[in-house]
Write an enzyme that holds these catalytic residues in place. Structure first.
Site, PDB file in Angstrom:
ATOM      1  N   LYS A 173     112.917  43.010 119.123  1.00 35.33           N
ATOM      2  CA  LYS A 173     113.723  42.687 120.319  1.00 35.33           C
ATOM      3  C   LYS A 173     114.533  41.405 120.081  1.00 35.33           C
ATOM      4  O   LYS A 173     115.743  41.382 120.249  1.00 35.33           O
ATOM      5  CB  LYS A 173     112.814  42.503 121.559  1.00 35.33           C
ATOM      6  CG  LYS A 173     111.941  43.708 121.869  1.00 35.33           C
ATOM      7  CD  LYS A 173     111.093  43.502 123.115  1.00 35.33           C
ATOM      8  CE  LYS A 173     110.081  42.380 123.041  1.00 35.33           C
ATOM      9  NZ  LYS A 173     109.007  42.587 122.043  1.00 35.33           N
ATOM     10  N   ARG A 227     107.329  43.617 132.109  1.00 30.47           N
ATOM     11  CA  ARG A 227     106.235  44.158 131.291  1.00 30.47           C
ATOM     12  C   ARG A 227     105.194  44.881 132.121  1.00 30.47           C
ATOM     13  O   ARG A 227     104.224  45.406 131.569  1.00 30.47           O
ATOM     14  CB  ARG A 227     105.512  43.044 130.539  1.00 30.47           C
ATOM     15  CG  ARG A 227     106.347  42.530 129.431  1.00 30.47           C
ATOM     16  CD  ARG A 227     105.601  41.602 128.536  1.00 30.47           C
ATOM     17  NE  ARG A 227     106.592  40.849 127.823  1.00 30.47           N
ATOM     18  CZ  ARG A 227     106.455  40.380 126.613  1.00 30.47           C
ATOM     19  NH1 ARG A 227     105.350  40.567 125.968  1.00 30.47           N
ATOM     20  NH2 ARG A 227     107.436  39.707 126.052  1.00 30.47           N
ATOM     21  N   ARG A 272     106.312  36.519 110.298  1.00 35.89           N
ATOM     22  CA  ARG A 272     107.460  36.003 111.076  1.00 35.89           C
ATOM     23  C   ARG A 272     107.523  34.470 111.114  1.00 35.89           C
ATOM     24  O   ARG A 272     106.520  33.790 111.264  1.00 35.89           O
ATOM     25  CB  ARG A 272     107.384  36.519 112.506  1.00 35.89           C
ATOM     26  CG  ARG A 272     108.442  35.867 113.402  1.00 35.89           C
ATOM     27  CD  ARG A 272     108.602  36.564 114.702  1.00 35.89           C
ATOM     28  NE  ARG A 272     107.397  36.565 115.502  1.00 35.89           N
ATOM     29  CZ  ARG A 272     107.316  37.144 116.691  1.00 35.89           C
ATOM     30  NH1 ARG A 272     108.370  37.771 117.185  1.00 35.89           N
ATOM     31  NH2 ARG A 272     106.200  37.111 117.370  1.00 35.89           N
ATOM     32  N   ARG A 285      97.914  41.170 122.030  1.00 31.46           N
ATOM     33  CA  ARG A 285      99.258  41.430 122.579  1.00 31.46           C
ATOM     34  C   ARG A 285      99.641  42.891 122.392  1.00 31.46           C
ATOM     35  O   ARG A 285     100.218  43.519 123.278  1.00 31.46           O
ATOM     36  CB  ARG A 285     100.279  40.518 121.894  1.00 31.46           C
ATOM     37  CG  ARG A 285     100.241  39.098 122.430  1.00 31.46           C
ATOM     38  CD  ARG A 285     100.700  38.089 121.393  1.00 31.46           C
ATOM     39  NE  ARG A 285     102.066  38.291 120.966  1.00 31.46           N
ATOM     40  CZ  ARG A 285     102.498  38.081 119.709  1.00 31.46           C
ATOM     41  NH1 ARG A 285     101.670  37.671 118.784  1.00 31.46           N
ATOM     42  NH2 ARG A 285     103.756  38.266 119.416  1.00 31.46           N
ATOM     43  N   ARG A 337     104.727  31.019 115.123  1.00 29.76           N
ATOM     44  CA  ARG A 337     104.215  30.958 116.495  1.00 29.76           C
ATOM     45  C   ARG A 337     102.690  31.011 116.497  1.00 29.76           C
ATOM     46  O   ARG A 337     102.092  31.731 115.705  1.00 29.76           O
ATOM     47  CB  ARG A 337     104.778  32.139 117.310  1.00 29.76           C
ATOM     48  CG  ARG A 337     106.172  31.876 117.823  1.00 29.76           C
ATOM     49  CD  ARG A 337     106.847  33.087 118.425  1.00 29.76           C
ATOM     50  NE  ARG A 337     106.020  33.952 119.261  1.00 29.76           N
ATOM     51  CZ  ARG A 337     106.489  35.026 119.877  1.00 29.76           C
ATOM     52  NH1 ARG A 337     107.780  35.342 119.789  1.00 29.76           N
ATOM     53  NH2 ARG A 337     105.701  35.778 120.596  1.00 29.76           N
TER      54      ARG A 337
HETATM   55  P1  AP5 Z   1     111.067  39.982 116.459  1.00 37.94           P
HETATM   56  O1  AP5 Z   1     112.483  40.375 116.665  1.00 37.94           O
HETATM   57  O2  AP5 Z   1     110.724  38.540 116.536  1.00 37.94           O
HETATM   58  O3  AP5 Z   1     110.079  40.820 117.406  1.00 37.94           O
HETATM   59  P2  AP5 Z   1     110.036  40.927 119.004  1.00 37.94           P
HETATM   60  O4  AP5 Z   1     110.209  42.371 119.375  1.00 37.94           O
HETATM   61  O5  AP5 Z   1     110.955  39.944 119.616  1.00 37.94           O
HETATM   62  O6  AP5 Z   1     108.511  40.620 119.275  1.00 37.94           O
HETATM   63  P3  AP5 Z   1     107.807  39.359 119.967  1.00 37.94           P
HETATM   64  O7  AP5 Z   1     106.555  39.105 119.153  1.00 37.94           O
HETATM   65  O8  AP5 Z   1     108.739  38.223 120.145  1.00 37.94           O
HETATM   66  O9  AP5 Z   1     107.374  39.932 121.298  1.00 37.94           O
HETATM   67  P4  AP5 Z   1     106.289  39.284 122.210  1.00 37.94           P
HETATM   68  O10 AP5 Z   1     106.271  40.149 123.373  1.00 37.94           O
HETATM   69  O11 AP5 Z   1     104.969  39.078 121.570  1.00 37.94           O
HETATM   70  O12 AP5 Z   1     106.778  37.817 122.401  1.00 37.94           O
HETATM   71  P5  AP5 Z   1     107.595  37.143 123.551  1.00 37.94           P
HETATM   72  O13 AP5 Z   1     108.173  35.929 122.986  1.00 37.94           O
HETATM   73  O14 AP5 Z   1     108.453  38.114 124.233  1.00 37.94           O
HETATM   74  O15 AP5 Z   1     110.635  40.587 115.012  1.00 37.94           O
HETATM   75  C1  AP5 Z   1     109.333  40.407 114.496  1.00 37.94           C
HETATM   76  C2  AP5 Z   1     109.401  40.197 112.984  1.00 37.94           C
HETATM   77  O16 AP5 Z   1     109.854  41.396 112.357  1.00 37.94           O
HETATM   78  C3  AP5 Z   1     110.369  39.100 112.524  1.00 37.94           C
HETATM   79  O17 AP5 Z   1     109.807  38.421 111.446  1.00 37.94           O
HETATM   80  C4  AP5 Z   1     111.643  39.871 112.084  1.00 37.94           C
HETATM   81  O18 AP5 Z   1     112.360  39.192 111.068  1.00 37.94           O
HETATM   82  C5  AP5 Z   1     111.041  41.169 111.592  1.00 37.94           C
HETATM   83  N1  AP5 Z   1     111.905  42.323 111.842  1.00 37.94           N
HETATM   84  C6  AP5 Z   1     112.567  42.617 113.006  1.00 37.94           C
HETATM   85  N2  AP5 Z   1     113.239  43.801 112.874  1.00 37.94           N
HETATM   86  C7  AP5 Z   1     112.976  44.253 111.614  1.00 37.94           C
HETATM   87  C8  AP5 Z   1     113.386  45.446 110.887  1.00 37.94           C
HETATM   88  N3  AP5 Z   1     114.176  46.381 111.437  1.00 37.94           N
HETATM   89  N4  AP5 Z   1     112.939  45.601 109.625  1.00 37.94           N
HETATM   90  C9  AP5 Z   1     112.127  44.657 109.063  1.00 37.94           C
HETATM   91  N5  AP5 Z   1     111.715  43.508 109.670  1.00 37.94           N
HETATM   92  C10 AP5 Z   1     112.131  43.327 110.942  1.00 37.94           C
HETATM   93  O19 AP5 Z   1     106.407  36.753 124.580  1.00 37.94           O
HETATM   94  C11 AP5 Z   1     105.431  35.794 124.203  1.00 37.94           C
HETATM   95  C12 AP5 Z   1     104.365  35.696 125.260  1.00 37.94           C
HETATM   96  O20 AP5 Z   1     104.975  35.284 126.511  1.00 37.94           O
HETATM   97  C13 AP5 Z   1     103.617  36.981 125.629  1.00 37.94           C
HETATM   98  O21 AP5 Z   1     102.552  37.225 124.753  1.00 37.94           O
HETATM   99  C14 AP5 Z   1     103.136  36.633 127.047  1.00 37.94           C
HETATM  100  O22 AP5 Z   1     102.047  35.736 126.998  1.00 37.94           O
HETATM  101  C15 AP5 Z   1     104.311  35.879 127.630  1.00 37.94           C
HETATM  102  N6  AP5 Z   1     105.281  36.755 128.314  1.00 37.94           N
HETATM  103  C16 AP5 Z   1     106.556  37.061 127.893  1.00 37.94           C
HETATM  104  N7  AP5 Z   1     107.151  37.891 128.766  1.00 37.94           N
HETATM  105  C17 AP5 Z   1     106.254  38.107 129.772  1.00 37.94           C
HETATM  106  C18 AP5 Z   1     106.278  38.897 130.940  1.00 37.94           C
HETATM  107  N8  AP5 Z   1     107.355  39.636 131.273  1.00 37.94           N
HETATM  108  N9  AP5 Z   1     105.187  38.885 131.739  1.00 37.94           N
HETATM  109  C19 AP5 Z   1     104.096  38.141 131.430  1.00 37.94           C
HETATM  110  N10 AP5 Z   1     103.990  37.390 130.318  1.00 37.94           N
HETATM  111  C20 AP5 Z   1     105.068  37.371 129.487  1.00 37.94           C
HETATM  112 MG    MG Z   2     110.734  38.080 120.668  1.00 40.77          MG
END
Ligand code: AP5
Ligand code: MG
Length: 227
Positions: free
Chosen positions: A13, A89, A128, A172, A161
């Site tokens: 994402k 979510r 990552r 997660r 992270r």
């Molecule tokens: P990346 O693009 O970073 O993945 P992502 O989909 O953004 O995954 P996240 O881990 O950021 O999602 P998350 O939900 O855990 O975290 P968030 O910050 O939203 O890619 C991952 C890796 O793969 C990278 O190294 C990249 O280079 C590689 N990659 C990407 N595409 C690729 C491809 N095609 N081929 C090869 N490699 C690739 O949330 C963090 C925390 O915040 C949550 O755990 C929760 O505690 C809280 N939170 C956030 N939103 C909410 C909500 N709505 N409600 C309640 N709590 C929330």
């Molecule tokens: Mg992300």
């Protein structure tokens, strides 16, 4: 145009969102980035948020809903629309979002689901790295920076992270596949779900996303014109 990007942790994402938002001319709003800013604010609420993030648990709905709704009602977002990354979510968050937007005369055009198998997600997350200044995303194996430990784009240091280490990763993913997964039916039942294969190269996924959204928009226009 208002779009939601749904995907498990590591689906890509964050990797795709900045470019996609730029192409569509909308503002990228990442719930995780908003929360990490609060958690680094040195306030009491920041400490509470940090504990949720470190454990890999969802923060309470009312907190994240307030943060996201505040951001999407700022003038730039209201004017051009948003690409929401990581929000909603839960079904409750989705309903509150629909309500909040309706009060502004706005709505979600579509929810895009990036599909990636669980074993690939685990591999991606453990490799990552994120840049301190603007959260640009890298990967030790699939998308390394030119100079180790330094962001190609803004030169800031890269870090891992805390929730990409230890049991928080599995937790997660469990939350995604049990709770957030239910959102797919919510948007599918309203004919607003678009599924995109995220298990390909970063460049190919970028093209897949763009084509899927363009196709969805064309179909919608055809249906509206023929009603
Ligand atoms: P990346 O693009 O970073 O993945 P992502 O989909 O953004 O995954 P996240 O881990 O950021 O999602 P998350 O939900 O855990 O975290 P968030 O910050 O939203 O890619 C991952 C890796 O793969 C990278 O190294 C990249 O280079 C590689 N990659 C990407 N595409 C690729 C491809 N095609 N081929 C090869 N490699 C690739 O949330 C963090 C925390 O915040 C949550 O755990 C929760 O505690 C809280 N939170 C956030 N939103 C909410 C909500 N709505 N409600 C309640 N709590 C929330
Ligand atoms: Mg992300």
């Amino acid at each position: 145009m208002n779009i939601i990007l749904i995907g498990a942790q590591g689906a890509g994402k964050g990797t795709q969102a900045q470019n996609l938002a730029h192409t569509l001319g909308v503002v990228h709003v990442s719930s995780g980035d908003l929360l990490r800013t609060v958690s680094n604010s040195g306030t009491d609420i920041g400490q509470q948020v940090r504990a949720y993030l470190d454990r890999g648990e969802l923060v309470p709905d009312d907190l994240i809903v307030t943060l996201v709704l505040r951001r999407i009602t700022e003038p730039d977002a209201k004017r051009s629309g948003v690409l929401l990354d990581g929000f909603p979510r839960t079904i409750a968050q989705a309903q509150t979002l629909d309500q909040g937007l309706a009060e502004l005369g706005l709505y979600i055009d579509c929810a895009v689901y990036l599909t990636v198998p669980r074993e690939v997600l685990l591999r991606r997350l453990s490799g990552r790295y994120i840049c301190r200044a603007h959260q640009h995303v890298y990967n030790r194996d699939t998308n390394p920076p030119k100079v180790e430990g330094i962001c190609d784009i803004d030169g800031s240091p890269l870090y891992q992270r805390t929730d990409d280490q230890g049991p928080a990763i599995e937790k997660r993913l469990d939350i995604f596949f049990s709770e957030t997964f239910q959102l797919l039916d919510y948007y599918r039942s309203q004919s607003r779900l678009v599924e995109v294969d995220g298990n390909d190269s970063i460049e190919q996924v970028r093209k897949n996303l763009f084509h899927a959204i363009a196709e969805f928009e064309l179909k919608k226009k055809y249906q509206d014109d023929n009603q």
